[in-house]
Design a protein around this motif. Structure first.
Motif: not given
Length: 372
Positions: A142-146, A163-171, A270-275
């Motif tokens: 789901p995250r990758m699709a978003v 969008v990445a930090p909002v949905i918690g996407a991984n690096g 860290p790339l997606a959500a500042g750690g």
């Protein structure tokens, strides 16, 4: 740079750890000069084309992307070059976009009409749903699709980064998404002008199509400059309206996408959500409305009010073109095709099919509005 936290370090020492203006200029200089060099070669090739064939089949904007990509394919810039390349790809580009606002008058905006403005919102909404659905059917998380949906439908890397930090996407998902938008963005810039004769598009129609489908603002310039000035103006206007859709989309994901942030134990990188994984709907305002879009609109307002002298318009447009060529060189130097090759077939299919769907929906809007 990490903050100095030790109590044993005097305040003056801590303050001196911040790079001075001169140090920042020195760190930027090598990469910026490299982008200048690539740009100069691109301009030289454009003039050579015109001398040999009677016209420049590939503009310097496109050649700068290609040359930068070729260089990047055979050489990975070290830390020494990266600051200047990043500066050229971001700050130089943003200044170019602001200057481009001087070419957009109120008449162009009025000519677009409210139907087009609402149509852009409709295209983005349909494209988001279609792209997300394709990604899920092809087996993406789901995250990758978003990420793929937002990158394709709104504004490429900027949308993915917002969008990445909002949905918690991984690096890994973020890196793969950005890599694909970088490479496909270049391919769209090169291939989209071919649709003009194939689909018998007018300058206005092509500008709208480019604004609705090309990922980034500078890429819209590269895709429309070879066609016509009207295409550049309409493409930029449509693209900036499309970028403004990022705000509502990020807000909606922040408010209603809690299931994405609390998915099965994946830790955001860290790339997606500042750690750390985001825990609430906190949204950075500058991610929603970048400063250069506001400045672009301000320049357009000044032009419409007659505050910019006519004699200054041509030099401003030429400077914007030069800065855009430099940023195109930096864009090419940032494209690593090898990263895309490692990303996998499902991601490739999802991004490609989503782009095709976006072009089809955009073409449908052009005909539905009766643009000629």
């Amino acid at each position: 740079m990490a903050d100095v936290q030790s109590n044993s370090v005097p305040a003056s020492s801590a303050g001196s750890s911040k790079p001075s203006v001169w140090e920042r200029k020195r760190s930027i200089a090598p990469g910026f000069v490299l982008c200048l060099a690539v740009s100069a070669v691109a301009v030289g090739f454009e003039h050579f084309e015109a001398w040999v064939t009677g016209r420049a089949w590939l503009e310097a904007l496109v050649l700068a992307i290609l040359l930068g990509t070729v260089v990047r394919s055979f050489w990975t810039p070290s830390q020494k070059w990266r600051a200047g390349i990043a500066f050229s790809a971001k700050t130089v580009l943003e200044v170019a976009v602001v200057l481009l606002g001087a070419s957009l008058s109120a008449g162009t905006i009025v000519a677009a009409g409210p139907g087009l403005l609402f149509g852009i919102a409709g295209v983005v909404t349909v494209a988001l749903a279609t792209s997300y659905g394709l990604g899920r059917v092809l087996g993406l998380s789901p995250r990758m699709a978003v990420l793929v949906a937002c990158g394709n439908s709104i504004c490429g890397n900027s949308a993915i980064a917002a969008v990445a930090p909002v949905i918690g996407a991984n690096g890994e998902d973020v890196a793969a998404s950005i890599a694909f938008t970088a490479v496909l963005g270049v391919l769209v810039v090169l291939g989209l002008p071919l649709l003009v004769p194939l689909l018998h598009l007018s300058d206005l129609q092509y500008g709208v199509l480019a604004g609705l489908t090309v990922y980034a603002v500078p890429q819209v310039l590269a895709a429309t400059v070879p066609v016509a000035a009207l295409s550049v103006q309409m493409g930029t206007l449509v693209k900036l309206v499309r970028v403004l859709m990022l705000g509502p989309v990020v807000l909606a994901l922040s408010l209603f996408g809690s299931h994405l942030r609390t998915g099965a134990g994946e830790a955001a990188s860290p790339l997606a959500a500042g750690g750390r994984r985001p825990t609430g709907p906190r949204i950075a305002l500058h991610r929603l409305v970048p400063w250069f879009i506001l400045a672009f609109l301000a320049m357009a307002a000044l032009r419409s009010a007659g505050a910019i002298p006519e004699v200054a318009l041509a030099p401003i447009a030429q400077l914007a073109t030069i800065l855009t060529i430099i940023s195109m060189a930096a864009l090419g130097l940032g494209v690593d095709i090898r990263v895309v090759a490692r990303a996998g077939g499902r991601v490739t299919a999802a991004v490609t099919l989503s782009l095709i769907a976006l072009i089809a929906v955009s073409f449908g809007l052009i005909h539905a509005l009766g643009l000629v």
